[in-house]
Write a protein that holds these residues in place. Structure first.
Motif, PDB file in Angstrom:
ATOM      1  N   ARG A  77       0.903  -1.129   0.089  1.00  0.00           N
ATOM      2  CA  ARG A  77       0.029  -0.038  -0.074  1.00  0.00           C
ATOM      3  C   ARG A  77       0.727   1.147   0.041  1.00  0.00           C
ATOM      4  O   ARG A  77       0.536   2.316  -0.669  1.00  0.00           O
ATOM      5  N   GLU A  78       1.939   1.224   0.881  1.00  0.00           N
ATOM      6  CA  GLU A  78       2.787   2.298   0.981  1.00  0.00           C
ATOM      7  C   GLU A  78       3.288   2.756  -0.425  1.00  0.00           C
ATOM      8  O   GLU A  78       3.700   4.101  -0.763  1.00  0.00           O
ATOM      9  N   GLU A  90       0.495   4.515  -2.487  1.00  0.00           N
ATOM     10  CA  GLU A  90      -0.238   5.606  -1.949  1.00  0.00           C
ATOM     11  C   GLU A  90       0.542   6.951  -2.369  1.00  0.00           C
ATOM     12  O   GLU A  90       0.128   8.009  -2.259  1.00  0.00           O
ATOM     13  N   LYS A  91       1.813   6.855  -2.461  1.00  0.00           N
ATOM     14  CA  LYS A  91       2.501   8.140  -2.800  1.00  0.00           C
ATOM     15  C   LYS A  91       2.359   8.697  -4.312  1.00  0.00           C
ATOM     16  O   LYS A  91       2.707  10.021  -4.339  1.00  0.00           O
TER      17      LYS A  91
END
Length: 265
Positions: free
Chosen positions: A62-63, A66-67
């Motif tokens: 997810r990280e 999401e950026k």
């Protein structure tokens, strides 16, 4: 951060981009799949229309997603994603990317190194050659009319992101373009099993076009009738020929060597 579900139209678009060359051409879009290739697309100057990710991919990465907060991102269940992917073990992320239209002037510069492909139909070979040309610092790729579609998902995957690093011009009338480049002073070097001269005995500095044909048929007779430099790769073993992607790498990196250490006069 929540992600929307894609519309039925977007799902149909992805399926068509995987399966249909005419659809890709008509809409000027192609598909890249996998985290590395997707990040290459997002970090390039290509326009990315949207991302499609599986729910299990989001749980793991997810990280990384999401950026890209300004990007349209759609989430689907893993079982839906697998019906869209053409890979055996999909990572769970793909991007719809807009094609760029390159012209010959985009790759013509002093002391250029260009790779020209004649009638190569294997997607893996084309993709590997693009990746190798990128690694060798080539200025671009010319794919003749008989070559496989450059934006075929298998080709794109085999480039490992290099399709975003150098201009690729496809559907080229190769004899006409090679004639034009020859008139501009370029040396046209063609690999050919019947050549007398080895590739390392030819000056590959200056403006050079390296031409590679299919393993089955070689370079077309129309090109061989032109004022070209025929070269061979010496093969002291018993194999009759080399895979074209391997052959391209051998000759390209001889050009790299010569350009780093000038060819003796």
């Amino acid at each position: 951060m929540m992600f929307d579900l894609p519309s039925k139209r977007q799902i149909k678009m992805v399926r068509a981009l995987v399966q249909l060359k005419n659809y890709r051409k008509r809409h000027g879009l192609f598909l890249v799949e996998g985290l590395r290739a997707t990040e290459e697309a997002l970090n390039s100057d290509h326009s990315v229309e949207f991302l499609l990710v599986s729910d299990d991919f989001l749980k793991r990465h997810r990280e990384k997603i999401e950026k890209y907060e300004n990007m349209r991102i759609y989430e689907v269940p893993r079982e839906v994603y697998e019906t869209l992917s053409d890979t055996e073990a999909p990572q769970g992320i793909m991007a719809v990317v807009r094609m760029k239209n390159f012209e010959l002037r985009n790759i013509y510069e002093d002391n250029f190194l260009i790779v020209a492909l004649d009638g190569i139909k294997d997607p893996g070979n084309i993709g590997t050659i693009i990746r190798t040309a990128d690694a060798a610092g080539a200025g671009g790729i010319l794919a003749g009319k008989g070559c496989v579609d450059i934006y075929n998902p298998k080709v794109v995957r085999a480039t490992m992101g290099s399709i975003f690093h150098l201009p690729v011009i496809e559907g080229v009338d190769l004899p006409a373009v090679l004639h034009e480049l020859s008139q501009k002073g370029a040396k046209i070097v063609v690999t050919h099993l019947g050549a007398e001269k080895s590739y390392f005995d030819v000056d590959l500095t200056g403006s050079v076009v390296l031409v590679f044909g299919s393993e089955a048929e070689g370079v077309s007779p129309e090109i061989l009738e032109m004022p070209v430099e025929l070269v061979k790769i010496p093969m002291p073993g018993r194999a009759e020929s080399l895979n074209v992607a391997v052959a391209s790498g051998i000759v390209l990196f001889e050009a790299v060597r010569q350009r780093s250490h000038p060819f003796p006069l």
